[in-house]
Design a protein around this motif. Structure first.
Motif, PDB file in Angstrom:
ATOM      1  N   GLU A 183      33.099  36.990  30.467  1.00 23.39           N
ATOM      2  CA  GLU A 183      34.005  38.084  30.134  1.00 23.39           C
ATOM      3  C   GLU A 183      34.676  37.840  28.777  1.00 23.39           C
ATOM      4  OE1 GLU A 183      36.717  38.655  33.366  1.00 23.39           O
ATOM      5  OE2 GLU A 183      35.144  39.312  34.751  1.00 23.39           O
ATOM      6  N   ASN A 274      44.688  44.404  29.591  1.00 23.38           N
ATOM      7  CA  ASN A 274      44.758  43.868  30.948  1.00 23.38           C
ATOM      8  C   ASN A 274      43.671  42.827  31.183  1.00 23.38           C
ATOM      9  OD1 ASN A 274      46.951  45.431  31.665  1.00 23.38           O
ATOM     10  ND2 ASN A 274      45.745  47.030  32.649  1.00 23.38           N
ATOM     11  N   GLN A 304      43.405  37.870  42.627  1.00 22.81           N
ATOM     12  CA  GLN A 304      43.231  39.290  42.314  1.00 22.81           C
ATOM     13  C   GLN A 304      42.076  39.494  41.349  1.00 22.81           C
ATOM     14  OE1 GLN A 304      46.725  41.026  40.564  1.00 22.81           O
ATOM     15  NE2 GLN A 304      45.751  42.984  40.132  1.00 22.81           N
ATOM     16  N   TRP A 305      42.000  38.643  40.323  1.00 21.68           N
ATOM     17  CA  TRP A 305      40.896  38.726  39.375  1.00 21.68           C
ATOM     18  C   TRP A 305      39.561  38.468  40.072  1.00 21.68           C
ATOM     19  CZ3 TRP A 305      37.870  34.349  38.044  1.00 21.68           C
ATOM     20  CH2 TRP A 305      36.950  34.553  37.005  1.00 21.68           C
ATOM     21  N   ARG A 306      39.522  37.468  40.927  1.00 18.15           N
ATOM     22  CA  ARG A 306      38.283  37.105  41.594  1.00 18.15           C
ATOM     23  C   ARG A 306      37.765  38.260  42.467  1.00 18.15           C
ATOM     24  NH1 ARG A 306      40.125  33.006  44.123  1.00 18.15           N
ATOM     25  NH2 ARG A 306      39.604  31.430  42.538  1.00 18.15           N
ATOM     26  N   ALA A 307      38.709  38.998  43.068  1.00 17.36           N
ATOM     27  CA  ALA A 307      38.304  40.087  43.970  1.00 17.36           C
ATOM     28  C   ALA A 307      37.897  41.346  43.210  1.00 17.36           C
ATOM     29  CB  ALA A 307      39.443  40.426  44.910  1.00 17.36           C
ATOM     30  N   GLY A 308      38.230  41.414  41.917  1.00 16.34           N
ATOM     31  CA  GLY A 308      37.937  42.615  41.139  1.00 16.34           C
ATOM     32  C   GLY A 308      36.561  42.570  40.523  1.00 16.34           C
ATOM     33  N   PRO A 309      36.159  43.677  39.917  1.00 10.60           N
ATOM     34  CA  PRO A 309      34.837  43.744  39.285  1.00 10.60           C
ATOM     35  C   PRO A 309      34.780  42.904  38.021  1.00 10.60           C
ATOM     36  CG  PRO A 309      36.065  45.726  38.813  1.00 10.60           C
ATOM     37  CD  PRO A 309      36.896  44.952  39.779  1.00 10.60           C
ATOM     38  N   SER A 310      33.640  42.334  37.746  1.00 12.30           N
ATOM     39  CA  SER A 310      33.463  41.547  36.532  1.00 12.30           C
ATOM     40  C   SER A 310      33.350  42.478  35.344  1.00 12.30           C
ATOM     41  CB  SER A 310      32.201  40.685  36.644  1.00 12.30           C
ATOM     42  OG  SER A 310      31.980  39.949  35.452  1.00 12.30           O
ATOM     43  N   ARG A 311      34.024  42.131  34.244  1.00 14.17           N
ATOM     44  CA  ARG A 311      33.971  42.927  33.020  1.00 14.17           C
ATOM     45  C   ARG A 311      33.096  42.207  32.017  1.00 14.17           C
ATOM     46  NH1 ARG A 311      37.895  46.430  30.024  1.00 14.17           N
ATOM     47  NH2 ARG A 311      37.354  46.279  27.825  1.00 14.17           N
TER      48      ARG A 311
END
Length: 312
Positions: A183, A274, A304-311
């Motif tokens: 990312e 963000n 929270q980052w781990r659970a979100g989509p990878s950018r």
């Protein structure tokens, strides 16, 4: 396994920072008989009583941040807050009793600030603070000094932090670290270059910004709220100061911006800041061995980052 500082070592670091601040203050002609510790997290903050002066001593820094870099950042903070105070903007200003420049003492770089009494009865109103941030931005637009583009993102330090974390799989898994590096590879060129940023976000104006979440850094003084902690003051989009604060505070900022005749936050730039801000959280895991309590602040954001989509 990663070695963490013990409570005894943390206490020794705090004591050394207080001693350095007291000694530096006395060398500058201040009368200091009863130093009082006000805060101890990334920096040690001490009231040099009875002098009406507060010393701030950064103590928890990435290994990649040099003493010269710390001093440059402190000079920018001192210059900006002095200028804002001269314009009548309510800030915590540098102390007028000592030279307005960082002082090196015993391995620490120390700045000195006017002591302002705190209103301990006031609860923070983050929505009001976010709305007020638009007023701060309006004042900062006219600051005449030079500031680093997105210096608050600390691109070099972020890259170095991710590299450092390769040695600490107990702080972050290799899989998560690999994702963070992918990312950052996509985001770094834009975060590191004003030219690349403006290509990515044409038409977005840039200006001096606080750099470190001003809605969370408004000091409740007995004479009213004051903007504080400009350690990461930078040149960039106003969205940086609202990173990761969520829709409610973004809407509050936009109310303030409309009232002042300023532009509202741009959703695409918010998504960018963000994402960069979240990777700064990941890189800050590097500091947990130096400040173990930091894990309690960082781990929920990492989850929270781990659970979100990878950018990418």
């Amino acid at each position: 396994m990663t070695a963490f500082l013990t409570p005894e070592q943390l206490a020794e670091r705090t004591s050394a920072a207080v001693a350095a601040a007291v000694a530096a203050g006395r060398e500058l002609g201040l009368t200091v008989t009863e130093p009082r510790l006000l805060h101890d997290l990334f920096s040690v903050v001490v009231h040099l009583e009875p002098a009406p002066v507060v010393a701030r001593v950064p103590t928890v820094l990435p290994d990649s941040v040099t003493p010269d870099a710390v001093s440059r950042r402190q000079r920018s903070e001192l210059d900006v807050t002095r200028w804002l105070a001269e314009q009548g903007v309510p800030v915590l200003p540098p102390s007028p009793l000592v030279p307005r420049e960082p002082v090196q003492r015993d391995g620490f770089s120390i700045t000195f600030w006017e002591y302002v009494a705190e209103n301990h009865d006031k609860e923070p109103d983050y929505a009001a603070n976010a709305e007020s941030t638009a007023t701060l931005h309006a004042a900062l637009r006219d600051y005449p000094g030079q500031l680093t583009f997105l210096g608050a993102a600390e691109p070099h330090s972020l890259s170095a932090g991710l590299t450092q974390l390769e040695k600490s799989p107990d702080l972050i898994s290799p899989q998560d670290l690999a994702r963070a590096r992918r990312e950052w590879e996509a985001l770094e060129p834009i975060a590191s270059s004003q030219e690349q940023f403006q290509k990515a976000f044409p038409g977005i104006d840039l200006q001096p910004v606080h750099g470190d979440s001003p809605p969370a850094n408004i000091f409740a003084a007995t004479d009213g709220d004051r903007y504080a902690d400009f350690e990461l003051v930078s040149y960039g989009p106003v969205e940086w100061d609202l990173a990761a604060l969520g829709p409610e505070l973004e809407a509050a900022y936009n109310r303030g911006a409309r009232r002042n005749g300023q532009r509202e936050l741009d959703e695409d730039v918010l998504a960018f800041v963000n994402a960069v801000g979240m990777l700064r959280v990941i890189a800050t895991l590097e500091l947990v061995p130096k400040l173990p309590a930091l894990a309690d602040y960082l781990n929920p954001a990492v989850d929270q980052w781990r659970a979100g989509p990878s950018r990418r």
